[in-house]
Design an enzyme around this catalytic site. Structure first.
Site, short mmCIF file in Angstrom:
data_model
loop_
_atom_site.label_atom_id
_atom_site.label_comp_id
_atom_site.label_asym_id
_atom_site.label_seq_id
_atom_site.Cartn_x
_atom_site.Cartn_y
_atom_site.Cartn_z
N CYS A 38 5.30 -5.93 2.03
CA CYS A 38 5.62 -4.50 1.98
C CYS A 38 4.83 -3.71 3.04
CB CYS A 38 5.37 -3.99 0.56
SG CYS A 38 6.18 -2.40 0.26
N TYR A 39 3.88 -2.89 2.63
CA TYR A 39 3.08 -2.18 3.64
C TYR A 39 2.46 -3.18 4.61
CZ TYR A 39 -0.69 0.38 5.91
OH TYR A 39 -1.51 0.92 6.87
N ASP A 43 -15.52 -13.04 -23.19
CA ASP A 43 -16.20 -13.09 -21.90
C ASP A 43 -17.68 -13.46 -22.04
OD1 ASP A 43 -13.77 -12.26 -21.06
OD2 ASP A 43 -14.33 -10.18 -20.70
N GLY A 81 0.87 -1.18 0.00
CA GLY A 81 0.00 0.00 0.00
C GLY A 81 0.90 1.22 0.00
N HIS A 128 8.69 -7.92 -2.74
CA HIS A 128 7.46 -8.33 -3.42
C HIS A 128 7.64 -9.69 -4.11
CE1 HIS A 128 5.13 -4.59 -3.02
NE2 HIS A 128 6.33 -4.03 -2.94
#
Ligand code: XMP
Length: 513
Positions: A84-85, A229, A57, A171
């Site tokens: 990370c965050y 789709d 984040g 990451h």
């Protein structure tokens, strides 16, 4: 696949790689769901998750407004991996310290690992990881140990193995983290105990059973465009309830050469679907006559599309459900961000809900695009349709600059068909993510034989991209461009010049309008 027994929660703290994390988890055949950090602890308890991954984040944990979830999450006995965050949030919440560095640690970074950690089992002692942070964990909470470092980051990862809490500053989900997949797998299989049995074949069979139960003996309608789709969504419903599903294919006459017939062939003949093809070209061209302004064209087509669809739907009498090809990125992205409207995208899946249905059926709501393709292949949809390049709802109308006439449509269809054929022949059709011809509103002087010509200019556009949000112009070999150019000039009447668009996105967009 058994969603109820084996789901990982990806808790979104607003990081840019949230979807990528989810995809990586699914690539390990483990089902996962992205949920907001605001999800209540009660809901999490009820959901029986096998593990939770906190995303990155952009905030600092000590800012008052930074995203935070209930600390009780660490007491549930569910393994947590903070990234990370998410890692900093874990440290901060459990009594550790997070500080801000003077400089950002960014890019490929060599990390030294303690490979005794269950998370890093099998990882090299030193391995390249992707870093992108300014804040860092300066003191680990009680009960935690440091499991990796970099020359500038004292806690590149930490863990409390007995509580199954793990945190990594880097990451694992991005490709630059060379062994990222390995520690993600360690988390999923060795820490969370996942089995990895999320498979497309079982998704397809279970979805068909679920749809059958949900729909019962009611009727369903679907707007079929021939795109991946809506085709896969419709086929799933068709397999579940057969002729209780009616597909309406609004042919606005702005499709590519022969495309309308192809769609009809596949779905009516091959799959025996109940398909209504509405040949509405004249109706659309009348509405579009004399209109040059791109947004106006889009709006007219969008509105007319809905009108035609409504008219056809009414003829069917009472229909309880509307089936749409909404996919996971649409679900995740809707409601996030405040992006400026560059173009009002019209998608045939985007029909208004107020036509009077009891409910909406979206069988692909939880799938990423590549998973939709896999499901399509599983269902027996031909590979060329499954790998079909995206085609905009307003069709060729936004590839003809200026007003639209039948004659211009024919020129564009022919030129575009030649371009597509040559790209396929050259084996580049999967490498180049989107490629098409544009009829510019420009006439120029040329010479043919002994005479002067004054005729149309065709522009060719080819792009490579992973998400269609940004794109680079495709480096199509010159000899292929040369062949396309000469074929267009020779085979398509009223064209005397062909140009190739060498602009990336941004600043240009992929389509010309
Ligand atoms: P742009 O031109 O905005 O296009 O760079 C990005 C991608 O979106 C497609 N596109 C559309 N798709 N309805 C759609 O369903 C639309 O109105 C529409 N406009 C653009 C475009 O083909 C490209 O893949």
């Amino acid at each position: 696949m058994n969603i109820k027994n084996e789901t990982i929660m990806v808790m979104d703290f607003g990081g840019q790689y949230t979807q990528l994390i989810a995809r990586r988890v699914r690539e390990c055949n483990v089902y996962c769901e992205i949920k907001s950090y605001k999800t209540s602890i009660e809901e999490i308890k009820k959901s029986n998750y096998k593990g939770i991954i906190f995303t990155g984040g952009s905030n600092s944990v000590y800012e008052e407004k930074s995203p935070k979830c209930d600390k009780e999450i660490f007491e549930l006995g569910i393994p947590v991996l903070g990234i990370c965050y998410g890692a900093q949030f874990m440290a901060y919440s459990l009594g550790g310290e997070v500080s801000s560095a003077n400089i950002r640690e960014y890019g490929n970074t060599e990390v030294s690992f303690d490979t005794n950690s269950i998370l890093f089992n099998g990882v090299s002692n030193k391995s390249i990881c992707w870093m992108s942070h300014t804040d860092y964990i300066s003191k680990v909470p009680e009960g935690f140990v440091i499991t990796s470092t970099t020359p500038v980051c004292p806690v590149a990862s930490m863990e409390n193995n007995s509580k199954k809490l793990y945190a990594v500053q880097f990451h694992p989900e991005v490709q630059h983290s060379i062994e990222g997949n390995l520690y993600l797998k360690n988390f999923l299989f060795n820490v969370c105990g996942c089995k990895g049995d999320w498979e497309m074949s079982s998704f397809v069979t279970e979805t068909i059973t679920d749809l059958r139960n949900k729909i019962g003996n009611k009727k369903v309608i679907c707007a079929l465009s021939g795109g991946v789709d809506s085709s896969v969504a419709a086929l799933l419903v068709h397999k579940a309830v057969g002729k209780q599903l009616t597909c309406i294919f609004v042919d606005h006459g702005l499709l590519r050469k022969d495309e309308g017939d192809q769609v009809e062939n596949i779905f009516r003949k091959q799959f025996d679907m109940s398909l209504i093809r509405v040949n509405a070209k004249n109706r659309f061209l009348e509405k579009l006559a004399g209109i040059s302004e791109p947004e106006k064209k889009r709006k007219i087509i969008g509105e007319e599309f809905i009108r035609v669809f409504e008219e056809e739907a009414k003829k069917l009498g009472k229909v309880e459900y509307l089936c749409q090809g909404t996919i996971y990125p649409d679900v995740v992205e809707s409601g996030v961000g405040e992006a400026a409207v560059i173009k009002s995208h019209h998608n045939v899946g985007g029909l208004p809900e107020d036509i009077g249905f009891e409910g909406i059926i979206e069988p692909l709501r939880n799938l990423f695009k590549d998973e939709v393709r896999k499901a399509g292949l599983e269902l027996g949809i031909p590979a060329n349709l499954v790998w079909r390049q995206p085609f905009p709802g307003p069709g060729l109308a936004i590839r003809i600059m200026g007003d639209i006439t039948d004659e211009k449509l024919e020129i564009l269809k022919d030129a575009d068909a030649i371009f597509r054929e040559e790209i396929t022949l050259a084996g580049l059709d999967r490498e180049i993510n989107q490629y098409f011809a544009v009829l510019t509103n420009i006439k120029s002087v040329g010479v043919m034989g002994d005479g002067r010509t004054y005729d149309n200019t065709i522009a060719l556009r080819g792009v490579t991209t992973s998400d269609f949000m940004t794109a680079d112009w495709a480096r199509i070999p010159y000899d292929i461009l040369a062949k396309v150019s000469s074929r267009i000039i020779n085979e398509v009447k009223n064209v005397n010049r062909v140009v190739y668009d060498i602009t990336s996105k941004p600043p240009a967009t992929i389509e010309w309008e």
